[in-house]
Design an enzyme around this catalytic site. Structure first.
Site, PDB file in Angstrom:
ATOM      1  N   VAL A  65       0.766  -1.285  -0.100  1.00  0.00           N
ATOM      2  CA  VAL A  65      -0.040   0.026  -0.084  1.00  0.00           C
ATOM      3  C   VAL A  65       0.922   1.234  -0.182  1.00  0.00           C
ATOM      4  O   VAL A  65       0.301   2.313  -0.299  1.00  0.00           O
ATOM      5  CB  VAL A  65      -0.947   0.015   1.203  1.00  0.00           C
ATOM      6  CG1 VAL A  65      -1.867  -1.097   1.163  1.00  0.00           C
ATOM      7  CG2 VAL A  65      -0.343  -0.189   2.558  1.00  0.00           C
ATOM      8  N   TYR A 157       2.368   5.992  16.287  1.00  0.00           N
ATOM      9  CA  TYR A 157       1.090   5.315  15.947  1.00  0.00           C
ATOM     10  C   TYR A 157       0.038   6.261  15.901  1.00  0.00           C
ATOM     11  O   TYR A 157      -0.799   6.407  15.079  1.00  0.00           O
ATOM     12  CB  TYR A 157       0.941   4.154  16.819  1.00  0.00           C
ATOM     13  CG  TYR A 157      -0.157   3.368  16.321  1.00  0.00           C
ATOM     14  CD1 TYR A 157      -0.247   2.578  15.130  1.00  0.00           C
ATOM     15  CD2 TYR A 157      -1.350   3.151  17.166  1.00  0.00           C
ATOM     16  CE1 TYR A 157      -1.377   1.800  14.917  1.00  0.00           C
ATOM     17  CE2 TYR A 157      -2.490   2.482  16.723  1.00  0.00           C
ATOM     18  CZ  TYR A 157      -2.553   1.726  15.755  1.00  0.00           C
ATOM     19  OH  TYR A 157      -3.548   0.974  15.165  1.00  0.00           O
ATOM     20  N   THR A 194      -5.844  -8.868  17.653  1.00  0.00           N
ATOM     21  CA  THR A 194      -5.455  -8.936  16.232  1.00  0.00           C
ATOM     22  C   THR A 194      -4.014  -9.065  16.339  1.00  0.00           C
ATOM     23  O   THR A 194      -3.286  -8.879  17.516  1.00  0.00           O
ATOM     24  CB  THR A 194      -5.882  -7.869  15.309  1.00  0.00           C
ATOM     25  OG1 THR A 194      -4.996  -6.604  15.836  1.00  0.00           O
ATOM     26  CG2 THR A 194      -7.224  -7.517  15.408  1.00  0.00           C
TER      27      THR A 194
END
Length: 266
Positions: A65, A157, A194
């Site tokens: 990406v 982040y 996750t």
């Protein structure tokens, strides 16, 4: 299957595992043709095959990406194969934890490239394909609770996910002004089981988003930090994405869908 997105073409980046996988499975269950992209080729191909075996429609593409050339190829493939794109889930992302004083510039830039540049490129190259049908579309950008509030060990982040939040609102206004029928919203997960948590909580290699999560660690974090006292699962996020992808949310754009068990309220 109730067909809430029946016949719609959906592109999900980072779709081979975690939240992306949950979104691909849920949208396919509701009738979408899902195009899964990722760097995890074995997992991505396996997921597409599994969806197809259950009667759904899915295909997989290798996709970095951060590469504009790769985005151009994926957009062209979708146009050639389906002639339209109705849903984009900009989900691919990584999380690298640690003090801002210790973080390498290369790690900070890697997070920006994947988490923010990837979203920009997805929007840039998907909107023209969405406009082909004249029926609008839905862009869903995966942000985070870290895009709403700061964290002492997640400065890089937080920067990327906060960027996704405001970028989403700006593009929503641009599309609204163009009257193209494309809605743009962000989703803000909290503690969801996750693979990304391996790097955030230090149980995996720095920047690694591929190892299994550590349920015990997430359970303890959730009991301490989340008002509901439990962690979430990819399906919890996928159900929110499904709503934003469907016509049920036709009057929603530029919004933040927070799915975090109340974490951001504290």
């Amino acid at each position: 299957m109730t067909g809430r997105v029946s016949g719609k073409v959906a592109l999900i980046t980072g779709g081979a595992s975690g939240i992306g996988r949950g979104c691909a499975e849920r949208l396919a269950e509701e009738g979408a043709i899902v195009v899964i992209t990722d760097l995890q080729d074995d997992k991505g191909a396996e997921l597409a095959a599994a969806i197809t075996a259950k009667g759904g429609k899915a295909q997989y593409h290798h996709h970095d990406v951060t590469s504009e050339e790769a985005w151009i190829k994926v957009a062209a493939a979708i146009k050639a194969d389906h002639g339209r794109l109705d849903i984009l889930v900009n989900n691919a992302g990584i999380g690298i934890s640690g003090s801002v004083l210790d973080m390498a510039l290369s790690d900070f830039q890697r997070q920006v490239a994947i988490n923010l540049d990837g979203v920009f490129l997805g929007v840039k190259h998907s909107i023209p394909v969405m406009r082909l049908s004249g029926q609008g579309g839905s862009i869903i950008n995966m942000s985070s609770v870290a895009g709403l509030k700061g964290s002492a060990i997640l400065a890089g982040y937080c920067a990327t996910k906060g960027g996704v939040r405001l970028f989403t609102k700006a593009v929503a206004m641009e599309c609204a002004g163009a009257k193209d029928g494309i809605r743009v919203n962000s989703v803000h997960p909290g503690i969801i089981e996750t693979p990304i948590w391996d790097s955030i909580v230090g149980t995996g290699e720095p920047g690694d988003n591929a190892h299994p999560p550590r349920p015990i660690v997430l359970d303890a974090m959730s009991q301490d930090a989340v008002p509901l006292g439990v962690k979430g699962y990819p399906l919890d996020i996928a159900n929110g994405v499904l709503w934003l992808a469907s016509d049920e949310s036709r009057y929603v754009t530029g919004a933040e869908l927070v799915i975090d068990g109340g974490l951001s309220v504290k």
